[in-house]
Design an enzyme around this catalytic site. Sequence first.
Site, PDB file in Angstrom:
ATOM      1  N   ASP A  43      91.088   2.542  75.453  1.00  0.00           N
ATOM      2  CA  ASP A  43      91.280   3.022  76.829  1.00  0.00           C
ATOM      3  C   ASP A  43      90.433   4.276  77.070  1.00  0.00           C
ATOM      4  O   ASP A  43      90.406   4.801  78.185  1.00  0.00           O
ATOM      5  CB  ASP A  43      92.761   3.233  77.167  1.00  0.00           C
ATOM      6  CG  ASP A  43      93.410   4.338  76.363  1.00  0.00           C
ATOM      7  OD1 ASP A  43      92.767   4.868  75.433  1.00  0.00           O
ATOM      8  OD2 ASP A  43      94.581   4.681  76.654  1.00  0.00           O
ATOM      9  N   SER A  44      89.692   4.697  76.048  1.00  0.00           N
ATOM     10  CA  SER A  44      88.661   5.723  76.247  1.00  0.00           C
ATOM     11  C   SER A  44      87.638   5.246  77.276  1.00  0.00           C
ATOM     12  O   SER A  44      86.860   6.048  77.801  1.00  0.00           O
ATOM     13  CB  SER A  44      87.954   6.048  74.925  1.00  0.00           C
ATOM     14  OG  SER A  44      87.521   4.866  74.280  1.00  0.00           O
ATOM     15  N   ASP A  82      93.621  -1.912  73.337  1.00  0.00           N
ATOM     16  CA  ASP A  82      94.418  -0.695  73.523  1.00  0.00           C
ATOM     17  C   ASP A  82      95.400  -0.898  74.675  1.00  0.00           C
ATOM     18  O   ASP A  82      95.006  -1.329  75.762  1.00  0.00           O
ATOM     19  CB  ASP A  82      93.453   0.453  73.879  1.00  0.00           C
ATOM     20  CG  ASP A  82      93.761   1.728  73.155  1.00  0.00           C
ATOM     21  OD1 ASP A  82      94.784   1.794  72.444  1.00  0.00           O
ATOM     22  OD2 ASP A  82      92.959   2.673  73.294  1.00  0.00           O
ATOM     23  N   LYS A 111      96.920  -1.881  70.027  1.00  0.00           N
ATOM     24  CA  LYS A 111      97.188  -0.517  69.547  1.00  0.00           C
ATOM     25  C   LYS A 111      98.001   0.204  70.608  1.00  0.00           C
ATOM     26  O   LYS A 111      97.719   0.075  71.799  1.00  0.00           O
ATOM     27  CB  LYS A 111      95.869   0.224  69.291  1.00  0.00           C
ATOM     28  CG  LYS A 111      96.074   1.690  68.897  1.00  0.00           C
ATOM     29  CD  LYS A 111      94.794   2.333  68.423  1.00  0.00           C
ATOM     30  CE  LYS A 111      93.882   2.827  69.538  1.00  0.00           C
ATOM     31  NZ  LYS A 111      94.499   3.824  70.432  1.00  0.00           N
ATOM     32  N   GLU A 113     100.069   4.144  71.386  1.00  0.00           N
ATOM     33  CA  GLU A 113     100.210   5.541  70.976  1.00  0.00           C
ATOM     34  C   GLU A 113     101.685   5.911  70.833  1.00  0.00           C
ATOM     35  O   GLU A 113     102.520   5.439  71.608  1.00  0.00           O
ATOM     36  CB  GLU A 113      99.532   6.459  72.003  1.00  0.00           C
ATOM     37  CG  GLU A 113      98.041   6.208  72.117  1.00  0.00           C
ATOM     38  CD  GLU A 113      97.340   7.163  73.086  1.00  0.00           C
ATOM     39  OE1 GLU A 113      97.970   8.129  73.577  1.00  0.00           O
ATOM     40  OE2 GLU A 113      96.146   6.934  73.354  1.00  0.00           O
ATOM     41  N   GLU A 180      94.611  10.812  64.729  1.00  0.00           N
ATOM     42  CA  GLU A 180      93.552  11.493  65.494  1.00  0.00           C
ATOM     43  C   GLU A 180      93.731  13.011  65.492  1.00  0.00           C
ATOM     44  O   GLU A 180      94.829  13.532  65.765  1.00  0.00           O
ATOM     45  CB  GLU A 180      93.556  10.964  66.945  1.00  0.00           C
ATOM     46  CG  GLU A 180      92.467  11.604  67.804  1.00  0.00           C
ATOM     47  CD  GLU A 180      92.126  10.826  69.063  1.00  0.00           C
ATOM     48  OE1 GLU A 180      92.684   9.730  69.266  1.00  0.00           O
ATOM     49  OE2 GLU A 180      91.299  11.328  69.844  1.00  0.00           O
TER      50      GLU A 180
END
Length: 262
Positions: A43-44, A82, A111, A113, A180
């Site tokens: 999602d960057s 993501d 993925k 968070e 991270e």
Amino acid sequence: MKSLTKLAATAMHGQRVVMLTAYDAMFAGYASKAGVDILLVGDSLGMVIQGHTDTLRVTVEQMAYHTACVARGNVDSVILGDMPFGSYQASPEDAMRAAATLMQAGAHAVKLEGGATMAPTIRFLVERGVPVVGHIGMTPQSVHAFGGFRVQGRTDAAIEQLKNDLTAITDAGASMVVLECVPAAVGTLLGQTSTIPVIGIGAGLDVHGQVMVLHDILGWTAKPPKFTRNFAAWTDTAQEAIAAYVDAVRGATFPAENEWYA
Ligand code: KIV
């Protein structure tokens, strides 16, 4: 075709995992042919493609679009989709719907968070056939809670929390975890004690693999983070730069001391 399960097993026996973001078919093809194990449709993309200052505006539909593009260019890498902000935090059922959309677009795993709080959701997905990669430390979707993109894990309490998060994610059935922006010593601590592969980004060398944002390793980011390297600085093509990144991760020559946090 590589699989997340096989990569996780070989990583625990010393073969470093190479993960790189990809958002389109062409670069997915370059990266897959260069030997990147896992193409992260991160999602960057909200920042490097869409031009936002954070990742929070990205939607499931946009992630599905980019995942489908990456799937068309992929050769034999694992595609990791993501889960965007707001698509999985409210309930495991929401998470399952978002994961299904990404997997129907071509992702082999998702993925998400968050640490212990997200463990029940990870378990829910895993029990329904969705391989999950966790993401702890500096989780970009929490940028406003952190007060900026700041290094995490700097206090004893924060380190204890990271250890608890990793245990909870592991017990819930995650296949791997991205760690991270933490001090390298914290990366070493988690990397050496974890029973699932820890994939670092700004977490030092003593982990089971690395993940980087494509634009950072190609030298396209205006203000690159400390933990990245411009692999295009001494190569002629993007393909060669990606191949140099793959070699550097596998050969444990990346990151170097000036590319991690003390
Ligand atoms: O979205 C992304 O690119 C990521 C990496 C920074 C790990 O989550």
